[in-house]
Design a protein around this motif. Structure first.
Motif, PDB file in Angstrom:
ATOM      1  N   ASP A 205       0.837  -1.195   0.000  1.00 55.75           N
ATOM      2  CA  ASP A 205       0.000   0.000   0.000  1.00 55.75           C
ATOM      3  C   ASP A 205       0.873   1.246   0.000  1.00 55.75           C
ATOM      4  OD1 ASP A 205       0.641   0.356   2.848  1.00 55.75           O
ATOM      5  OD2 ASP A 205      -0.815  -1.238   3.164  1.00 55.75           O
TER       6      ASP A 205
ATOM      7  N   GLY B  26      -3.105 -12.092  23.107  1.00 54.98           N
ATOM      8  CA  GLY B  26      -3.603 -10.772  23.475  1.00 54.98           C
ATOM      9  C   GLY B  26      -3.185  -9.687  22.498  1.00 54.98           C
ATOM     10  N   TYR B  27      -3.820  -8.515  22.655  1.00 55.77           N
ATOM     11  CA  TYR B  27      -3.494  -7.371  21.817  1.00 55.77           C
ATOM     12  C   TYR B  27      -2.382  -6.520  22.437  1.00 55.77           C
ATOM     13  CZ  TYR B  27      -7.660  -8.150  18.974  1.00 55.77           C
ATOM     14  OH  TYR B  27      -8.594  -8.683  18.123  1.00 55.77           O
TER      15      TYR B  27
ATOM     16  N   PHE C 136      -0.081  -7.377  24.910  1.00 54.12           N
ATOM     17  CA  PHE C 136       1.114  -7.974  25.487  1.00 54.12           C
ATOM     18  C   PHE C 136       1.265  -9.396  24.964  1.00 54.12           C
ATOM     19  CE2 PHE C 136       1.955 -11.162  28.803  1.00 54.12           C
ATOM     20  CZ  PHE C 136       3.294 -10.926  29.014  1.00 54.12           C
ATOM     21  N   SER C 137       2.490  -9.805  24.795  1.00 52.16           N
ATOM     22  CA  SER C 137       2.740 -11.192  24.413  1.00 52.16           C
ATOM     23  C   SER C 137       3.975 -11.680  25.151  1.00 52.16           C
ATOM     24  CB  SER C 137       2.974 -11.296  22.907  1.00 52.16           C
ATOM     25  OG  SER C 137       3.500 -12.569  22.614  1.00 52.16           O
TER      26      SER C 137
ATOM     27  N   ASP D 247       4.145  -5.850  19.346  1.00 48.77           N
ATOM     28  CA  ASP D 247       3.092  -5.326  18.490  1.00 48.77           C
ATOM     29  C   ASP D 247       2.695  -3.940  18.972  1.00 48.77           C
ATOM     30  OD1 ASP D 247       2.528  -6.977  16.461  1.00 48.77           O
ATOM     31  OD2 ASP D 247       0.731  -7.852  17.322  1.00 48.77           O
ATOM     32  N   ASP D 248       2.315  -3.100  18.064  1.00 48.12           N
ATOM     33  CA  ASP D 248       1.955  -1.729  18.417  1.00 48.12           C
ATOM     34  C   ASP D 248       0.469  -1.540  18.171  1.00 48.12           C
ATOM     35  OD1 ASP D 248       1.646   0.922  18.738  1.00 48.12           O
ATOM     36  OD2 ASP D 248       3.116   1.521  17.236  1.00 48.12           O
ATOM     37  N   PHE D 249      -0.299  -1.688  19.220  1.00 45.29           N
ATOM     38  CA  PHE D 249      -1.752  -1.669  19.075  1.00 45.29           C
ATOM     39  C   PHE D 249      -2.254  -0.344  18.501  1.00 45.29           C
ATOM     40  CE2 PHE D 249      -6.090  -1.259  20.861  1.00 45.29           C
ATOM     41  CZ  PHE D 249      -6.639  -2.392  20.291  1.00 45.29           C
TER      42      PHE D 249
ATOM     43  N   ASP E 246      -0.365   1.748  16.756  1.00 49.19           N
ATOM     44  CA  ASP E 246       0.408   2.125  15.581  1.00 49.19           C
ATOM     45  C   ASP E 246       1.109   3.470  15.790  1.00 49.19           C
ATOM     46  OD1 ASP E 246       1.431   1.715  13.130  1.00 49.19           O
ATOM     47  OD2 ASP E 246      -0.331   2.331  12.002  1.00 49.19           O
TER      48      ASP E 246
ATOM     49  N   ARG F  98       7.071  -0.894  13.396  1.00 51.11           N
ATOM     50  CA  ARG F  98       5.923  -1.681  13.823  1.00 51.11           C
ATOM     51  C   ARG F  98       5.927  -3.134  13.357  1.00 51.11           C
ATOM     52  NH1 ARG F  98       1.109   0.725  10.008  1.00 51.11           N
ATOM     53  NH2 ARG F  98       2.379   1.100   8.197  1.00 51.11           N
ATOM     54  N   HIS F  99       6.511  -3.394  12.211  1.00 50.22           N
ATOM     55  CA  HIS F  99       6.421  -4.763  11.713  1.00 50.22           C
ATOM     56  C   HIS F  99       7.737  -5.522  11.853  1.00 50.22           C
ATOM     57  CE1 HIS F  99       2.593  -3.665  10.152  1.00 50.22           C
ATOM     58  NE2 HIS F  99       3.098  -2.776   9.335  1.00 50.22           N
TER      59      HIS F  99
END
Lengths: 410, 250
Positions: free
Chosen positions: A29, A124-125, A127-128, A137-139, A141, A147-148
């Motif tokens: 994108d 989870g969103y 925490f892992s 992960d950056d909930f 953003d 971020r990736h």
């Protein structure tokens, strides 16, 4: 000369891969975004105090961001690369190679992967337990540049059946130019196992690096009549952080520091419920997730929220220069999400991340129009509420940001 | 005597053409076999037409392995390109590689697939025989676009548990070849809410199979989703490791 040779080799290798590939897939994108920012106390850049914007209450930013993901498939082999570039209004150019790996399935049930990659463990969103392997992960953003990103290393995954996964991971973790004399202590090791029992998805994992990380973790997700329940938990037993004394707001010279002893347990646990109602032409999502992070965060945090342990580790207090606001350990968070999507027309999302201890929060509202084929038009508002005097959301440069942009999908 | 001989001969021939079916569960399995092979690769286009004439086309590739799961990837439209779904029994995950969130999201199989009339379960797990008990209803003749007035068995399938998306399914199976021609889906309240018509029968993956599946909503009048099978191949060597969350998020 060496750089030219490396580039030539890479260029040649890429073309060999393309020629051999039975299948090539590209997704990506292109985003154009303009943002208005407002700060109550004036702009501040923790990483770069000499930033020319310092002190301004209002400012504008704009950016072009291109993200591409390439996948080459050849029988038992895959080559994947995720690359992104962005250009801001000052024509400053940044690029990121988020992932680039080679994957090979020598026999049925065994998958080997080498290169820069992610292991997306946990349910989870916020925490892992695998945050010590991957960048978190950056909930929200917040940090578009990182971020990736993945880690560089090797993984071996064994699947005796599709319902059981056993993964071993070697994270090289360090720049090879800075390896110490003891080669193996520079590596980070992890094992992970997951098992699907009907509607119950269970996992457990363990991450270790000498003097750095000792973290067992586990979690599950379960579908209870269409409501998805999840939980992740971990114990950090090698949190060798120098925590400051409990002298809130004291100048750095007045603060004394104590390194946490090895074996002192620090818990992180999250639990959430999620429900998605989806029918013909629409979907509605509700999510509530709670997180307790006993290791807390630091006032001079420059990394994303909720992963302060990663930031604080290895930060020698002697070299810390910014103001110290200690005693941010034992934080309780709540994230709530409500979203509506009308298929192919629009989506409306609301996210809020609340620090329960000091009643501060970060909220985000977004509206995306999808009426144009392959193009999203969006507007997004992100704002913070401070609650008490000093909160971690101060690490954002603005109290209010209004985004408007377009995304071309290809 | 001649009449008796003719009758016996006719009976013998008709028994060969329409083998006697007594076990409805077996019939349901045979009808499912006519829709898909046990292990397959499938590329399909899913078109949803709304009452105002608006059409949305989604192209999907699916890998299905019996008793293991289904892995689906959206190829079109570009906005959804790369989104993958993994369905295993009653669990479903979705992974969007363009999202800032790099985890797979767990979904309910009962929900709508991409806003279409099909449910996630319809697309990802096309087998009903494991989750429904069946009885045979009186045979009937169905007016079908491919076979005109087709003599059919009618199976009534009732959900064994609350977890399946439909309370009851009624299926019309053509007696010749045991081909499924029509299905009516009932909510748990007992009301019919979707009708599926299977047509465009042609040889795919080694036998006669429907290539055009139309799902009509009875709740939202004139909302129709059409699945067109573009390519179907038998694939018997799909590794189990593809049907895992780890592989899904790579």
């Amino acid at each position: 000369m060496k750089k030219i040779a490396c580039t030539a080799v890479l260029f040649f290798a890429l073309h060999i891969v393309i020629l051999l590939a039975q299948e090539y897939r590209l997704i990506g994108d292109l985003t154009f975004e303009n943002t208005f920012h407002w700060s109550e106390t004036g702009y501040k850049n923790i990483l770069d105090p000499s930033d020319p914007l310092t002190g301004f209450n209002n400012w504008l930013t704009s950016a072009f961001i291109l993200s591409t993901q390439h996948r080459f498939t050849m029988d038992k082999t895959e080559v994947f690369a995720h690359y992104g570039v962005s250009v801001n209004k000052n024509a400053e150019f940044t690029q990121n190679l988020y992932q680039a790996y080679f994957l090979f399935r020598p026999v049925d049930g065994l998958t080997l992967c080498a290169g820069k990659q992610r292991l997306n463990w946990g349910t989870g969103y916020l925490f892992s337990p695998s945050d010590k392997i991957n960048p978190t992960d950056d909930f929200f953003d917040i940090s578009q540049t990182g971020r990736h990103g993945g880690f560089t290393g090797i993984t071996a995954t064994y699947n005796p059946s599709a319902d059981f996964t056993l993964t071993a991971c070697l994270n090289t973790n360090q720049d090879f130019n800075h390896l110490t004399s003891n080669f193996w202590t520079d590596f980070r090791y992890a094992v992970y196992a997951s098992l699907l029992l009907g509607e119950l998805d269970l996992f457990t994992g363990f991450i270790y690096q000498q003097d750095e990380v000792l973290r067992p973790g586990f979690g599950f997700s379960f579908d209870l009549a269409g409501i998805i329940l999840n939980m992740d938990a971990s114990i950090e037993l090698s949190n060798r952080i120098y925590y400051p004394d409990k002298a809130v707001g004291a100048p750095i010279s007045a603060v004394t520091w104590t390194q946490q002893p090895a074996g002192q347990p620090y818990f992180s646990v999250e639990g959430g419920i999620e429900k998605i109602f989806s029918g013909e032409g629409f979907a509605i999502q509700f999510l509530v997730e709670y997180l307790y992070n006993s290791a807390g965060y630091g006032a001079n945090q420059t990394s994303l929220f909720l992963q302060s342990v990663d930031y604080l580790v290895n930060n020698d207090p002697v070299t810390l220069q910014s103001l110290i606001f200690p005693d941010f350990t034992g934080q309780h968070y709540l994230v709530c999400t409500a979203g509506l999507e009308i298929t192919g027309v629009l989506s409306f999302g609301n996210n809020i991340l609340i620090n329960i201890i000091n009643a501060s929060f970060l909220a985000e509202h977004s509206l995306t129009l999808m009426i144009l084929e392959g193009i999203d038009l969006y507007a997004r508002v992100r704002w913070t509420y401070k609650g008490q005097a000093h909160v971690e959301f101060d690490f954002l440069p603005a109290n209010l940001s209004v985004y408007a942009g377009a995304v071309l999908h290809f | 005597m001649k009449k008796i001989m003719v009758f016996l001969l006719f009976s013998l021939v008709s028994t060969q053409i329409f083998p006697e079916i007594t076990d409805p569960q077996d019939l349901l399995k045979k009808a499912e076999e006519a829709m898909y092979p046990e292990n397959f690769f499938l590329r399909l286009s899913l078109t949803t037409e709304k009452p105002d004439g608006e059409k949305k086309v989604t192209v999907i590739e699916t890998l299905h392995k019996k008793d293991t799961g289904s892995l689906m990837e959206i190829l079109k439209p570009s906005r959804s390109k790369g989104i993958k779904f993994l369905q295993k029994d009653k669990t479903l995950w979705m992974y969007n590689p363009k999202s800032s969130l790099k985890k797979a999201i767990r979904l309910s199989p009962k929900g709508s697939f991409e806003g279409s009339v099909f449910s996630n379960n319809d697309i990802g797990d096309p087998d009903y025989s494991d989750d429904y008990t069946t009885v045979l209803e009186p045979e009937t003749v169905l007016d079908h676009p491919d076979f005109k007035d087709a003599p059919c068995y009618v199976i009534k399938a009732t959900a064994k548990n609350e977890e399946v998306p439909y309370g009851e399914i009624r299926m019309w199976v053509r007696k010749e070849g045991l081909l499924p021609l029509k299905m009516v889906y009932y909510a748990k309240s007992g009301l019919p809410f979707k009708v599926m018509t299977l047509a465009g029968y042609k040889k795919m993956a080694g036998r006669l199979r429907p290539s055009l599946i139309t799902m009509t909503s009875l709740e939202n009048k004139d909302t129709v989703s059409i699945v067109e099978m573009e390519k179907m191949e038998v694939r018997n060597s799909i590794p189990d490791s593809l049907f895992t969350e780890t592989a899904l998020t790579r």
